[in-house]
Each structure stands twice: as C-alpha cells, then as structure tokens.
Design a protein around this motif. Structure first.
Motif, short mmCIF file in Angstrom:
data_model
loop_
_atom_site.label_atom_id
_atom_site.label_comp_id
_atom_site.label_asym_id
_atom_site.label_seq_id
_atom_site.Cartn_x
_atom_site.Cartn_y
_atom_site.Cartn_z
N GLY A 1 -16.85 -0.82 1.03
CA GLY A 1 -16.81 0.33 1.34
C GLY A 1 -18.24 0.36 1.41
O GLY A 1 -18.85 1.71 2.21
N SER A 2 -19.20 0.14 0.82
CA SER A 2 -20.58 0.16 0.65
C SER A 2 -21.13 -0.29 2.53
O SER A 2 -22.37 0.94 2.37
N GLN A 3 -21.16 -1.46 2.64
CA GLN A 3 -21.42 -1.36 4.89
C GLN A 3 -21.13 -0.79 5.47
O GLN A 3 -21.95 0.21 6.07
N LEU A 4 -19.07 -0.18 5.60
CA LEU A 4 -19.06 0.57 5.66
C LEU A 4 -19.86 2.26 5.87
O LEU A 4 -20.11 3.13 6.86
N LEU A 5 -19.94 2.92 4.35
CA LEU A 5 -20.87 3.96 5.11
C LEU A 5 -21.78 4.02 5.38
O LEU A 5 -22.70 4.62 6.30
N ASP B 1 -19.85 8.44 6.94
CA ASP B 1 -19.04 9.11 6.28
C ASP B 1 -18.27 9.58 5.92
O ASP B 1 -17.56 10.13 5.31
N ARG B 2 -17.24 9.85 7.56
CA ARG B 2 -16.36 10.21 7.41
C ARG B 2 -15.03 9.69 7.69
O ARG B 2 -13.91 10.21 7.91
N LEU B 3 -14.92 8.04 7.60
CA LEU B 3 -14.13 7.38 6.59
C LEU B 3 -13.52 7.57 6.09
O LEU B 3 -13.43 7.61 5.29
N GLU B 4 -11.54 7.36 6.45
CA GLU B 4 -10.91 7.32 4.51
C GLU B 4 -10.93 5.88 4.13
O GLU B 4 -11.82 4.74 4.67
N TYR B 5 -10.75 5.93 3.08
CA TYR B 5 -10.76 4.50 1.77
C TYR B 5 -10.13 3.59 2.18
O TYR B 5 -10.35 2.22 2.26
N GLU B 6 -9.16 3.93 3.30
CA GLU B 6 -8.28 2.55 3.55
C GLU B 6 -9.23 1.85 5.22
O GLU B 6 -8.79 1.14 5.06
N GLU B 7 -9.81 2.12 5.36
CA GLU B 7 -10.72 1.80 6.33
C GLU B 7 -11.18 0.14 5.37
O GLU B 7 -11.83 -1.14 6.19
N ALA B 8 -11.89 0.68 4.05
CA ALA B 8 -11.90 -0.01 2.96
C ALA B 8 -11.67 -0.98 2.43
O ALA B 8 -11.41 -2.76 2.36
N LEU B 9 -10.37 -0.62 2.57
CA LEU B 9 -9.43 -1.39 1.26
C LEU B 9 -8.35 -2.28 2.65
O LEU B 9 -7.30 -3.34 1.72
N LYS B 10 -8.79 -2.48 3.31
CA LYS B 10 -7.41 -2.63 4.92
C LYS B 10 -7.63 -4.49 4.73
O LYS B 10 -7.02 -4.89 4.13
#
Length: 255
Positions: free
Chosen positions: A187-191, A196-205
C-alpha cells in the motif's frame, strides 16, 4: 482459541453514488442503530477489544456518534484528507502492518450484515481468510474473488481468471502478521508512486494471491448482507436484508 484481535474499519468516503449529502454511510440507520453501532456490537460480541476507524467525510458526525457507543472496546479514530482520494489512502493511514495483534480484521464500513457473517470470518481455521458470496458477483461493480481448488487466483471487478468458481467479496478480511505487513508495504509503495486515487483492493490483490499466506475463501452464501453503494442498494437493505439481519443468532464465535 485465545488470541488478540484488532479491527480496522474504513469509513472515510463521501458515498457520492448514494446521493445522500451530509450523511456518512457509516451512520446510515437501520431500525434504531447505525451501521457503525452495528459494527461495534458485532465486534464486541466476538471478543474484539480494539478498533481503528479511518474517517474523512463528515468526520465530526462520526466522532459524535461514537460517544457512548464504544463500551469496553478501545476505539481510535484516524482522520484523513478524503477529498480526491481512494480507499488505498485510508488503508495506508491505518498503518495496518504495525498493529500489535495476532489477528487484524479489515472491514468496509458500508456493509449491513448478519452477525453470523463476521463469526464465519473469525472462526476460520486459517490465519488469513476472506469472505465470499457465490450469489453476489453480478455485473461490473462487485469485486470478484475467484478460486481454483482452495487457492485464490484472481481478485478484481473484471477478473481474467475465473478459476473453478467465483463470488463477490464481502469486503471483510482476516489477516495474520505476515499478510498485513506485506499489505502495508505494498500500500505504501503504491501511494508513493502516485496512487492517491486507487482503491485498497489494488494493494490487497497480490497479498491474497501470495500462496505463502494460504488465504482461506470462507463461503457465506445464503447469509444476509449487502454493501451499500447506490440508492437501489439502500432500498434493498431496508426492505430485504435488514429484516433478516435482525433475526436472533444462536451461539457466538470467539477469537
């Protein structure tokens, strides 16, 4: 089994698609209780003693609603700048990887559900688990959880691998230490990369698909629940799901 548990509830969104300005979805009322109150009651029933609630839209109203609701549960409220942000921003703000608990429950705030739903999650024999409903994955909006054998192979609104079977993700997850540490890091890497506008499922997948975590897909097909995103969801929640949710549970699970 005796263990420590910490719940994280994501409740920062404005719910623009619902068309109810000034009312955060966590404070939608069904009967005499708000969704937030129902979350706290359900978590107290299964033995959770610590809850983090990530808030943004109408945060003051949620602060005020929490007065008198918490009881024996320690509640920490985490405010975020919610405008123009996706739920990934809330996930990172929760700092889920650093929580000192054997089990963390990650939950969407906008779900009305029967208590047996959360009991199914915490009673999973697996350290890591996700709830799935085989009857719910209709259309482009629901997030689909796809399973082959006992292994999760995709987790998307528009999956490319449907596996042997698939269903709708309820939005509730049980995470052990290794899984949530990876989730926090991703999650931190994606942010940091501008997500900023991604949903948390992007990190969870990628965490769900990491075979080393052995996530168990816990089937809750037939149990009443609904995620409330649109006006039609709210009407269905009021007329169909709420009466079933109010039915008395027989027996409780414990952490």
């Amino acid at each position: 089994m005796s263990t420590s548990a910490h719940a994280v509830i994501l409740a920062a969104g404005a719910g623009n698609r619902l068309g109810m300005k000034g009312v955060p979805k966590a404070l939608l009322r069904f009967g005499s209780k708000s969704l937030l109150s129902r979350h706290i009651e359900s978590l107290r029933r299964i033995g959770v003693t610590r809850i983090d609630i990530v808030v943004g839209y109408e945060a003051t109203a949620i602060f005020q609603a929490l007065v008198g609701e918490c009881g024996a549960i320690a509640v920490r409220v985490i405010p975020v700048l919610w405008q123009e942000k996706g739920s990934l921003f809330s996930l990172v703000a929760a700092n889920i990887g650093s929580l000192d608990a054997d089990t963390v429950l990650l939950m969407d705030a906008d779900v009305l559900y029967h208590g047996a739903i959360i009991e199914r999650l915490v009673s999973s024999r697996s350290q890591n688990a996700v709830l799935v409903d085989r009857n719910g994955a209709v259309g482009a909006e629901p997030v689909k959880l796809c399973v082959r054998g006992n292994t999760i192979v995709d987790f998307e609104k528009r999956p490319t691998d449907l596996g042997d079977w698939y269903g709708e993700s309820v939005g509730f997850f049980k995470l052990g230490p290794a899984a949530r540490h990876e989730l926090g890091a991703i999650g931190s890497q994606l942010l940091s990369a501008g997500g900023d506008r991604l949903e948390y499922e992007e990190a969870l997948k990628p965490v769900l698909l990491n075979a080393s975590h052995k996530f168990a897909p816990e089937d809750v097909t037939g149990l009443p629940w609904i995620e409330i995103d649109f006006e039609d969801d709210l009407r269905r929640a009021e007329t169909h799901v709420f009466p079933l949710v109010e039915e008395t549970l027989s027996g409780n699970a414990s952490l």
